[in-house]
Design an enzyme around this catalytic site. Sequence first.
Site, short mmCIF file in Angstrom:
data_model
loop_
_atom_site.label_atom_id
_atom_site.label_comp_id
_atom_site.label_asym_id
_atom_site.label_seq_id
_atom_site.Cartn_x
_atom_site.Cartn_y
_atom_site.Cartn_z
N ARG A 184 24.81 62.85 86.05
CA ARG A 184 23.36 62.73 85.99
C ARG A 184 22.85 61.55 86.81
NH1 ARG A 184 27.11 64.59 83.42
NH2 ARG A 184 27.22 62.75 82.08
N CYS A 222 23.11 62.45 75.38
CA CYS A 222 23.24 61.76 76.67
C CYS A 222 21.85 61.26 77.03
CB CYS A 222 23.77 62.69 77.75
SG CYS A 222 23.72 61.96 79.42
N THR A 242 20.78 59.69 79.86
CA THR A 242 20.38 59.98 81.24
C THR A 242 19.94 61.43 81.39
OG1 THR A 242 22.07 58.38 81.91
CG2 THR A 242 21.02 59.65 83.65
N THR A 244 22.48 53.33 81.97
CA THR A 244 22.98 53.63 83.31
C THR A 244 21.90 53.36 84.36
OG1 THR A 244 22.24 55.93 83.26
CG2 THR A 244 24.46 55.46 82.38
N LYS A 301 34.37 55.82 80.14
CA LYS A 301 34.64 57.21 80.49
C LYS A 301 36.11 57.44 80.84
CE LYS A 301 30.05 58.71 82.08
NZ LYS A 301 29.94 59.91 81.22
N CYS A 314 22.96 54.30 76.40
CA CYS A 314 23.93 55.17 77.06
C CYS A 314 24.94 55.53 75.99
CB CYS A 314 24.61 54.47 78.24
SG CYS A 314 26.04 55.36 78.89
#
Length: 236
Positions: free
Chosen positions: A51, A85, A87, A129, A166, A196
Amino acid sequence: MAGSEVLGVLGGMGPMATVDFLRKLVEATPAARDQDHLAVMVAQAADIPDRTRAILGQGPDPLPAMTLALRRLEAAGATRLAIPCNTAHHWHGALQALTPIPILHIVDAVVAELAHRGLAGGPVGLLATDGTLRTGLYPRHLGRHGFTCRVPTDQAAVMRAVRLVKAGQGAEARPLLRAAAAALMAGGCRQVVMACTEIPLALCDAAEPLGAVLLDATDALARACVAAAVPASRAA
């Protein structure tokens, strides 16, 4: 629990953040037995393009893949949707325009949690982010409620931490995120939003010294999902 309610989770962004959301959903539910919990359908759509890269003009549009996951959840009988999420909420309006099923908004859930904590305005820190910051998603929504948003001076460190999480390296990400949160607090922020869904995987811990000022957007969304589905008499 209302038998006709089925929560559809448009997940996979990232996969472990979706698992974290599901755990928080269970923990937020006032349940004494299995049957008291929400019925949940999950689309763990890890193939959705990045994203942040898309928002920054560096990668493909994730909307088609998110739309495909949305259609799968519709077909599975979802009556309400959530997207763990932050974003991805840049496309919330576009997705909502494609379906009559209500999609809960994660920033609305954060606003509700700030109110629950007794805040009616002022500076709030954001750990997010680059993509989320670029969209202005949080300043736009929080600004309507009297809040101003502040971001870390070392945003590159936050992005580095998100990539570490991640990659399954939460322990390495933790000091980077802790330093960023502490700096925001020192700058006058009474609350720091973990905006985030990867960040709570590294920072949320019972022994976390900054825990009282950290607001977990994932947890706020989970609570909003439960509040939308559980009768007020049960949730009290």
